[in-house]
Design a protein around this motif. Structure first.
Motif, PDB file in Angstrom:
ATOM      1  N   TYR A 124       0.849  -1.191   0.000  1.00 29.24           N
ATOM      2  CA  TYR A 124       0.000   0.000   0.000  1.00 29.24           C
ATOM      3  C   TYR A 124       0.882   1.238   0.000  1.00 29.24           C
ATOM      4  O   TYR A 124       0.853   2.080   0.894  1.00 29.24           O
ATOM      5  CB  TYR A 124      -0.937   0.012   1.206  1.00 29.24           C
ATOM      6  N   THR A 147      -4.720  -4.139 -12.920  1.00 32.99           N
ATOM      7  CA  THR A 147      -5.777  -4.244 -11.917  1.00 32.99           C
ATOM      8  C   THR A 147      -6.299  -5.672 -11.826  1.00 32.99           C
ATOM      9  O   THR A 147      -6.377  -6.256 -10.739  1.00 32.99           O
ATOM     10  CB  THR A 147      -6.924  -3.270 -12.242  1.00 32.99           C
ATOM     11  N   THR A 279     -12.817  -3.126  -8.729  1.00 35.03           N
ATOM     12  CA  THR A 279     -13.052  -1.735  -8.376  1.00 35.03           C
ATOM     13  C   THR A 279     -11.756  -1.174  -7.829  1.00 35.03           C
ATOM     14  O   THR A 279     -11.197  -1.715  -6.876  1.00 35.03           O
ATOM     15  CB  THR A 279     -14.167  -1.600  -7.319  1.00 35.03           C
ATOM     16  N   PHE A 281      -9.153   1.950  -6.379  1.00 29.74           N
ATOM     17  CA  PHE A 281      -9.048   3.184  -5.601  1.00 29.74           C
ATOM     18  C   PHE A 281      -7.602   3.671  -5.666  1.00 29.74           C
ATOM     19  O   PHE A 281      -6.676   2.864  -5.784  1.00 29.74           O
ATOM     20  CB  PHE A 281      -9.410   2.933  -4.131  1.00 29.74           C
ATOM     21  N   ASP A 282      -7.404   4.988  -5.571  1.00 31.70           N
ATOM     22  CA  ASP A 282      -6.036   5.479  -5.452  1.00 31.70           C
ATOM     23  C   ASP A 282      -5.607   5.416  -3.996  1.00 31.70           C
ATOM     24  O   ASP A 282      -6.392   5.121  -3.094  1.00 31.70           O
ATOM     25  CB  ASP A 282      -5.878   6.884  -6.031  1.00 31.70           C
ATOM     26  N   HIS A 285      -7.337   7.173  -1.046  1.00 29.36           N
ATOM     27  CA  HIS A 285      -8.641   6.667  -0.619  1.00 29.36           C
ATOM     28  C   HIS A 285      -8.537   5.217  -0.133  1.00 29.36           C
ATOM     29  O   HIS A 285      -9.445   4.420  -0.314  1.00 29.36           O
ATOM     30  CB  HIS A 285      -9.650   6.777  -1.773  1.00 29.36           C
ATOM     31  N   VAL A 286      -7.408   4.892   0.523  1.00 31.24           N
ATOM     32  CA  VAL A 286      -7.161   3.520   0.970  1.00 31.24           C
ATOM     33  C   VAL A 286      -8.189   3.067   2.003  1.00 31.24           C
ATOM     34  O   VAL A 286      -8.629   1.909   1.995  1.00 31.24           O
ATOM     35  CB  VAL A 286      -5.724   3.383   1.515  1.00 31.24           C
ATOM     36  N   GLU A 288     -11.323   4.023   2.242  1.00 30.02           N
ATOM     37  CA  GLU A 288     -12.558   3.710   1.510  1.00 30.02           C
ATOM     38  C   GLU A 288     -12.434   2.370   0.798  1.00 30.02           C
ATOM     39  O   GLU A 288     -13.400   1.603   0.707  1.00 30.02           O
ATOM     40  CB  GLU A 288     -12.875   4.814   0.490  1.00 30.02           C
ATOM     41  N   ALA A 289     -11.213   2.057   0.318  1.00 31.73           N
ATOM     42  CA  ALA A 289     -10.984   0.767  -0.341  1.00 31.73           C
ATOM     43  C   ALA A 289     -11.172  -0.389   0.637  1.00 31.73           C
ATOM     44  O   ALA A 289     -11.757  -1.422   0.295  1.00 31.73           O
ATOM     45  CB  ALA A 289      -9.577   0.723  -0.945  1.00 31.73           C
ATOM     46  N   HIS A 292     -14.844  -0.795   1.195  1.00 26.58           N
ATOM     47  CA  HIS A 292     -15.468  -1.381   0.003  1.00 26.58           C
ATOM     48  C   HIS A 292     -15.174  -2.875  -0.080  1.00 26.58           C
ATOM     49  O   HIS A 292     -16.065  -3.685  -0.396  1.00 26.58           O
ATOM     50  CB  HIS A 292     -14.946  -0.682  -1.255  1.00 26.58           C
ATOM     51  N   THR A 303     -11.157  -5.784  -5.021  1.00 24.02           N
ATOM     52  CA  THR A 303     -10.934  -4.394  -4.660  1.00 24.02           C
ATOM     53  C   THR A 303      -9.435  -4.176  -4.742  1.00 24.02           C
ATOM     54  O   THR A 303      -8.651  -4.942  -4.183  1.00 24.02           O
ATOM     55  CB  THR A 303     -11.436  -4.093  -3.244  1.00 24.02           C
ATOM     56  N   ILE A 305      -5.999  -1.321  -4.939  1.00 17.61           N
ATOM     57  CA  ILE A 305      -5.411  -0.007  -4.771  1.00 17.61           C
ATOM     58  C   ILE A 305      -4.376   0.200  -5.870  1.00 17.61           C
ATOM     59  O   ILE A 305      -3.548  -0.682  -6.128  1.00 17.61           O
ATOM     60  CB  ILE A 305      -4.741   0.135  -3.389  1.00 17.61           C
TER      61      ILE A 305
END
Length: 307
Positions: A124, A147, A279, A281-282, A285-286, A288-289, A292, A303, A305
């Motif tokens: 991360y 991804t 899905t 995320f940057d 927004h870890v 929020e990831a 999610h 999900t 990052i």
């Protein structure tokens, strides 16, 4: 570099600038392009799972990236290579029974914790340091494809099991736990390795139907009733002949009779990453990831990052 740091259990990840990883012999620096978020990472970060983590730490088990720098003992890897980073770090001084740590996730025993103190930080982050033997070349892929390549972290779990079982093309496989995240991956991997038929028992009609929709009539769904003898016979009847291999990947909470019913049935590639709905995320927004991933786990869902 920018990274997400877990400073204490029960608190959100903190995005901050941290020192760049320093390259040593037997190590590779990788620019992280994409890394998966496990559906239970929220339980790891809260402390609920009681994973062995020496805080503070940059979490994240493995990922997809590009080689930034190699040590003097790397002769095949080149700067810019697309690679998969395996998070399973093994001690190098006992090939038979090495100590093990999952980089950025947990460690097993005192020896594993010693490994974690060096290979402590995970994916991360914009960059990570990885043991040379854990960096696997992928060939030419695009940044967008990185991804879905994160699905390798899930798919390699059943692949290791099928290698241990010596699964051969044309054989019949039963996946006990086929409607779960790793179980559905096992169905996909078994077919990619040439299984002629995969018996897929489970209680979730929707997921069983989805497995047939995705992979066709080589998948034979079986609705479990909870009665061991009846379920065992139903699984046998679903197979076109003797079941050659049972792959059990049930969670610990499942009743042992379900596992036994599957085991008692034994009588004698082309792997599609586009099955995974991802899905992304940057890094900013870890958190929020993580939320999610917890709310959207399950078969063929990722999900990710993208630092």
């Amino acid at each position: 570099m920018k990274a997400a740091v877990l400073k204490s259990f029960g608190s959100p990840l903190v995005i901050e600038n941290v020192p760049e990883p320093v390259l040593g012999t037997g190590e590779v620096i990788v620019d992280v392009v994409a890394t998966r978020v496990l559906s239970y990472m929220n339980e790891v970060f809260s402390g609920e799972r009681n994973y062995a983590l020496d805080l503070p730490i940059i979490p994240g088990p493995g990922g997809i990236g590009r080689v930034r720098a190699t040590g003097p003992d790397a002769t095949k890897l080149a700067v810019g290579d697309w690679v998969f980073c395996d998070p399973t770090v093994r001690s190098r001084d006992d090939i038979v029974a090495p100590d093990i740590a999952l980089q950025g996730l947990t460690a097993a025993g005192p020896g594993g914790m010693r490994l974690q103190r060096h290979f402590r930080h995970g994916s991360y982050a914009e960059r990570m340091r990885v043991p040379t033997e854990n960096v696997k070349r992928l060939g030419a892929i695009t940044s967008a494809e990185a991804t879905q390549w994160c699905a390798l972290g899930t798919l390699l779990v059943p692949y290791g099991g099928f290698l241990a079982a010596n699964l051969q093309p044309g054989e019949t496989v039963l996946v006990s736990g086929a409607t779960g995240n790793f179980g559905s991956a096992a169905v996909s991997v078994a077919l990619a390795m040439g299984a002629a038929c995969v018996v897929a028992p489970g209680r979730n009609d929707r997921i069983l139907a989805d497995l047939v929709r995705r992979f066709g009539d080589r998948v034979k769904p079986v609705k479990l009733t909870g009665n061991e003898s009846d379920d065992c016979e139903s699984m046998k009847r679903a197979a076109p002949g003797p079941i050659d291999c049972v792959f059990d990947i049930m969670p610990p909470s499942v009743c042992t009779t379900v596992v036994r019913a599957a085991i008692m049935t034994v009588r004698a590639g082309l792997l599609r990453l586009d099955e995974y709905e991802a899905t992304a995320f940057d890094l900013d927004h870890v958190n929020e990831a993580v939320e999610h991933a917890a709310a959207n786990g399950g078969p063929f869902k990722l999900t990710v990052i993208r630092p």
